[in-house]
Write a protein that holds these residues in place. Sequence first.
Motif, mmCIF file in Angstrom:
data_model
loop_
_atom_site.group_PDB
_atom_site.id
_atom_site.type_symbol
_atom_site.label_atom_id
_atom_site.label_comp_id
_atom_site.label_asym_id
_atom_site.label_seq_id
_atom_site.Cartn_x
_atom_site.Cartn_y
_atom_site.Cartn_z
ATOM 1 N N MET A 125 52.389 57.368 29.325
ATOM 2 C CA MET A 125 51.900 56.028 29.640
ATOM 3 C C MET A 125 51.375 55.318 28.393
ATOM 4 O O MET A 125 51.691 54.146 28.143
ATOM 5 N N THR A 126 50.588 56.037 27.597
ATOM 6 C CA THR A 126 50.025 55.412 26.401
ATOM 7 C C THR A 126 51.070 55.221 25.314
ATOM 8 O O THR A 126 51.007 54.262 24.545
ATOM 9 N N HIS A 127 52.047 56.125 25.227
ATOM 10 C CA HIS A 127 53.119 55.950 24.243
ATOM 11 C C HIS A 127 53.934 54.685 24.538
ATOM 12 O O HIS A 127 54.291 53.939 23.631
ATOM 13 N N LEU A 128 54.211 54.457 25.832
ATOM 14 C CA LEU A 128 54.972 53.262 26.222
ATOM 15 C C LEU A 128 54.096 52.017 26.287
ATOM 16 O O LEU A 128 54.621 50.906 26.418
ATOM 17 N N ASP A 129 52.767 52.213 26.219
ATOM 18 C CA ASP A 129 51.820 51.105 26.325
ATOM 19 C C ASP A 129 52.005 50.364 27.644
ATOM 20 O O ASP A 129 52.027 49.130 27.699
ATOM 21 N N GLU A 130 52.139 51.143 28.725
ATOM 22 C CA GLU A 130 52.329 50.599 30.070
ATOM 23 C C GLU A 130 51.200 51.091 30.974
ATOM 24 O O GLU A 130 51.271 52.184 31.527
ATOM 25 N N PRO A 131 50.122 50.289 31.134
ATOM 26 C CA PRO A 131 49.036 50.723 32.031
ATOM 27 C C PRO A 131 49.547 50.933 33.460
ATOM 28 O O PRO A 131 50.443 50.231 33.922
ATOM 29 N N HIS A 132 48.968 51.908 34.147
ATOM 30 C CA HIS A 132 49.327 52.210 35.546
ATOM 31 C C HIS A 132 50.833 52.446 35.696
ATOM 32 O O HIS A 132 51.453 52.000 36.665
ATOM 33 N N LEU A 133 51.403 53.178 34.737
ATOM 34 C CA LEU A 133 52.850 53.409 34.729
ATOM 35 C C LEU A 133 53.313 54.078 36.013
ATOM 36 O O LEU A 133 54.297 53.658 36.635
#
Length: 539
Positions: free
Chosen positions: A292-300
């Motif tokens: 999630m943090t690698h993609l920078d997508e909160p609530h992935l």
Amino acid sequence: MTTYAPMPTTVAVGPQLCDDVTVHPPIAENSSWTIQRGPTDYLRTTSWMAQAASLMDGSRDLDALIRDLGDPWTRDRVVGAVAELGRQGCLVGTSQRKPQRVLSVRRPFTIQLTLLDPSAIIRVIRPVVRLLAHRSVRALSALLVVAGLLTMLVGHRIVGDTVTRPLSIWTYLAAFLAFSTSSVVHELAHGATLSRYGGKSSRIGVMIFYLTPAFFCDISDSWRLPENRQRVHVALVGIYAQLVIGGIAALGIPFTNGDVRDTLVILCIATYIAAALNVLPFVKFDGYIALMTHLDEPHLRRRAMHDARGAVGHVLFGGTYERSLVRHRWATAYGIACIVFPAVLVTQAVRTLGGVLAALGTSGIVLGGCVLVGLAVWVLNGLRRIARVARTGGASRARIVLVTGVLVGAAACVLGLVRVPTTVSASWTTTEHGTVLVASDNRNDTFAEGTPVTLYRTGMFARVTVGHATVGPAETVRMRVPMSALAPVRAGLKVPVKTRPVHVDDGPRRDATSGTAVMKGPDAPLWKGIAMKYFGWRI
């Protein structure tokens, strides 16, 4: 004497932030402002919005906010900012969040108990963290991990023998304490690494996660870190810490024997399994946080499951849906995996506990029934969510009802009409009168004479076949058998049970005196096979 209620010291005349909402400035020059909602939710925002939010203390009405903010703020901009913060639940009167409690329940299948704020502990170990972060120490720890894995591979016979036989109760106790310590180190590694990058962990505790006990450390503050690389490092460092501990333990296996060696083997296997599970990104393990943090997508995960429900609902019920993760084509398939995988975890946990449930008798039946009802409610709730998304997308109510009825009917037909081979697990042991069968619920009459039996030597993680037999006459004899006949534990205790003789065809081997006995029964409907295999029910 007349008494009066005290006058309030502050009267809110304008928008006011909730008590659990905090505005955080950037940690570094290239990071963002964040608004923290409660202990775990962080919202990235602009400096303009952060400036407006920081002035919303209830003492300013709209005109005062416009005056204090100055250019280029206008009435429309201030009204828009207030509306957006209200929509996010950051203002008094708009938040529906429950206050953080020491004991909290989170969906699905998670109960958390907060023990303490780890800040003081992290301050003490901060010099150690700086040392471990040195490049040479990181290289040495990587070598320890690789060397430990190679040691386990070379000594696979020792490992296989240990995990397929009963061990002393002191071995289990020592392994449990060592593994618990490694888990605490795992969580402190998260918090210490977050602190090293400028963040703060607010709490650490224990939890029941998908019916399994575990520790946790809240690292939500990592969203404030300026670089994805730092956030991924915080998420994965706990796994790495446990792998290093497992590697060190593995290196000690060739130089030890007896209970000490058994403890090291169990510790290594447990840490490697924990690390492998933590990497998986389908539930809220460390691997998911890293992805999630690698993609920078909160609530992935939540957004991916929304896309998956929309896709499934579109196929089943029609209608349209709007994707939340448009940038990632794989998000729908990932969301389906996120929906299915928790059911796999719970099913495996129930299967592991099946023998315990059977041994509890009526209490086990009731407890197993509660788990089964919970799973059924969870599945039906999932269908309800899919139908709700489809309905929002324009699917007709009639089609939703019709297709849902067809699906429920098809599931009932599969459970009732499909027949599967049934197996019943019990225990066996060798006595002075020969090899005997010990049913986990002491109901030996449930097994017909002549039923084939496979004898296993059973350990903590696996079992190995040691012989074959058939069930003897329905003649039960009460005797005392070793604890290892009921569980893979050498405790020096004997338990009174009812036993039934078996006719041994071959074996058991000399290195096995007790273990698990698996009897093959006649074919039965799928629902009955599931009840017997996963819940230990005799139906």
